[in-house]
Design a protein around this motif. Structure first.
Motif, mmCIF file in Angstrom:
data_model
loop_
_atom_site.group_PDB
_atom_site.id
_atom_site.type_symbol
_atom_site.label_atom_id
_atom_site.label_comp_id
_atom_site.label_asym_id
_atom_site.label_seq_id
_atom_site.Cartn_x
_atom_site.Cartn_y
_atom_site.Cartn_z
ATOM 1 N N ALA A 50 39.415 43.535 40.858
ATOM 2 C CA ALA A 50 38.814 42.541 39.967
ATOM 3 C C ALA A 50 39.654 42.402 38.698
ATOM 4 O O ALA A 50 39.983 43.391 38.049
ATOM 5 C CB ALA A 50 37.390 42.954 39.619
ATOM 6 N N GLY A 51 40.022 41.193 38.366
ATOM 7 C CA GLY A 51 40.775 40.926 37.149
ATOM 8 C C GLY A 51 42.275 40.980 37.293
ATOM 9 O O GLY A 51 43.000 40.558 36.378
ATOM 10 N N TYR A 52 42.778 41.453 38.419
ATOM 11 C CA TYR A 52 44.233 41.602 38.582
ATOM 12 C C TYR A 52 44.954 40.259 38.494
ATOM 13 O O TYR A 52 45.936 40.108 37.748
ATOM 14 C CB TYR A 52 44.539 42.295 39.907
ATOM 15 N N LEU A 53 44.490 39.275 39.247
ATOM 16 C CA LEU A 53 45.172 37.985 39.262
ATOM 17 C C LEU A 53 45.110 37.309 37.897
ATOM 18 O O LEU A 53 46.065 36.637 37.482
ATOM 19 C CB LEU A 53 44.577 37.081 40.329
ATOM 20 N N ARG A 54 44.009 37.489 37.193
ATOM 21 C CA ARG A 54 43.901 36.919 35.841
ATOM 22 C C ARG A 54 44.967 37.521 34.922
ATOM 23 O O ARG A 54 45.584 36.816 34.109
ATOM 24 C CB ARG A 54 42.505 37.196 35.299
ATOM 25 N N ARG A 55 45.209 38.799 35.065
ATOM 26 C CA ARG A 55 46.218 39.457 34.225
ATOM 27 C C ARG A 55 47.629 38.978 34.572
ATOM 28 O O ARG A 55 48.442 38.718 33.675
ATOM 29 C CB ARG A 55 46.126 40.977 34.391
ATOM 30 N N VAL A 56 47.905 38.861 35.860
ATOM 31 C CA VAL A 56 49.226 38.374 36.268
ATOM 32 C C VAL A 56 49.432 36.944 35.784
ATOM 33 O O VAL A 56 50.499 36.581 35.283
ATOM 34 C CB VAL A 56 49.384 38.468 37.802
ATOM 35 N N SER A 71 48.645 37.244 52.246
ATOM 36 C CA SER A 71 47.614 36.630 51.404
ATOM 37 C C SER A 71 46.197 37.030 51.758
ATOM 38 O O SER A 71 45.327 37.069 50.878
ATOM 39 C CB SER A 71 47.738 35.111 51.453
ATOM 40 N N GLY A 72 45.922 37.315 53.030
ATOM 41 C CA GLY A 72 44.550 37.628 53.392
ATOM 42 C C GLY A 72 43.624 36.504 52.974
ATOM 43 O O GLY A 72 43.859 35.336 53.260
ATOM 44 N N ALA A 73 42.569 36.864 52.233
ATOM 45 C CA ALA A 73 41.616 35.870 51.723
ATOM 46 C C ALA A 73 41.698 35.842 50.202
ATOM 47 O O ALA A 73 40.698 35.948 49.500
ATOM 48 C CB ALA A 73 40.203 36.200 52.188
ATOM 49 N N VAL A 74 42.920 35.704 49.690
ATOM 50 C CA VAL A 74 43.148 35.753 48.244
ATOM 51 C C VAL A 74 42.301 34.718 47.511
ATOM 52 O O VAL A 74 42.026 33.627 48.025
ATOM 53 C CB VAL A 74 44.650 35.546 47.941
ATOM 54 N N ASP A 75 41.867 35.076 46.296
ATOM 55 C CA ASP A 75 41.060 34.186 45.457
ATOM 56 C C ASP A 75 41.980 33.163 44.791
ATOM 57 O O ASP A 75 42.592 33.440 43.754
ATOM 58 C CB ASP A 75 40.313 35.015 44.399
ATOM 59 N N LEU A 76 42.078 31.990 45.376
ATOM 60 C CA LEU A 76 42.957 30.947 44.837
ATOM 61 C C LEU A 76 42.381 30.308 43.585
ATOM 62 O O LEU A 76 43.088 29.578 42.883
ATOM 63 C CB LEU A 76 43.241 29.896 45.904
ATOM 64 N N GLY A 77 41.110 30.575 43.294
ATOM 65 C CA GLY A 77 40.558 30.095 42.032
ATOM 66 C C GLY A 77 41.170 30.805 40.849
ATOM 67 O O GLY A 77 41.361 30.214 39.781
ATOM 68 N N ALA A 78 41.492 32.087 41.042
ATOM 69 C CA ALA A 78 42.090 32.871 39.963
ATOM 70 C C ALA A 78 43.587 32.637 39.849
ATOM 71 O O ALA A 78 44.155 32.740 38.756
ATOM 72 C CB ALA A 78 41.816 34.363 40.189
#
Length: 204
Positions: A50-56, A71-78
């Motif tokens: 949680a929060g990793y993609l936001r930080r990147v 990619s798996g089911a990556v959260d593309l919203g983030a």
């Protein structure tokens, strides 16, 4: 955009304490303590903390086009972008084995994120074989444009060719008690003029 500016962007956009620093050798080092939020937004096994993609995303506000490998089911919203996975049931943009990305237009992307299975046990959960990390990095290097950055999340530093990649940052990822430590390594594709002599050897 240089790394001091990226670090400032990270602090400004995330509001987290300053945890990344430019070392004397010019590389960025630090630690992200992710806390005890165990949720994986995608609900997919092995998904990003949680929060990793936001930080990147905060580190790369200048990104133009993003590609998620493994990619798996990556959260593309983030982190909006295209996806690569070997499992067609996940409906990736490109169905491909990461060991051979010749059919993926890698040169179109300036930021590539990779989160491979970390162990044989993890690979079995995905019903695939263990990843040969050095082969994946060679495949990425074969198609990526100079200056492309690869953000690689793993439990090891993968073998790579110094003639192909520079390491710009190494960041420890800590979740909470009884969770595996991970490391985020940020590679930059070297330009032809920077590469010099290449004996073809992989480095550890």
């Amino acid at each position: 955009m240089d790394w001091p500016a990226r670090i400032e962007s990270y602090v400004r956009l995330t509001k987290f304490p300053r945890s990344l620093f430019v070392a004397e050798d010019g590389r960025v080092v630090g630690t992200w303590i992710m806390g005890n939020d165990y949720r994986v937004r995608s609900g997919y096994y092995g998904g990003y903390p949680a929060g990793y993609l936001r930080r990147v995303a905060a580190l790369f506000p200048d990104r133009r086009k993003v590609l998620h490998v493994f990619s798996g089911a990556v959260d593309l919203g983030a982190m909006p972008g295209d996806t690569v996975d070997c499992n067609p049931s996940l409906s990736p943009t490109f169905v491909a084995d990461a060991h051979d990305l010749s059919a993926v237009p890698l040169a179109d992307y300036d930021l590539i994120l990779a989160d491979p299975p970390y162990s044989i046990e993890d690979a079995e959960r995905y019903r695939t074989t263990m990843v040969k990390r050095n082969v994946v990095l060679r495949s990425l290097a074969a198609g990526a444009a100079s200056g492309t950055r690869v953000v690689w999340l793993d439990q090891v530093l993968p073998m790579y060719r110094k003639a192909e990649w520079d390491i710009e940052a190494v960041v420890g990822i800590v979740k909470s008690t009884n969770h595996r430590f991970r490391v985020m390594t940020i590679f930059r594709r070297r330009a032809q003029a920077e590469r010099g002599f290449d004996n073809g050897a992989d480095r550890e």
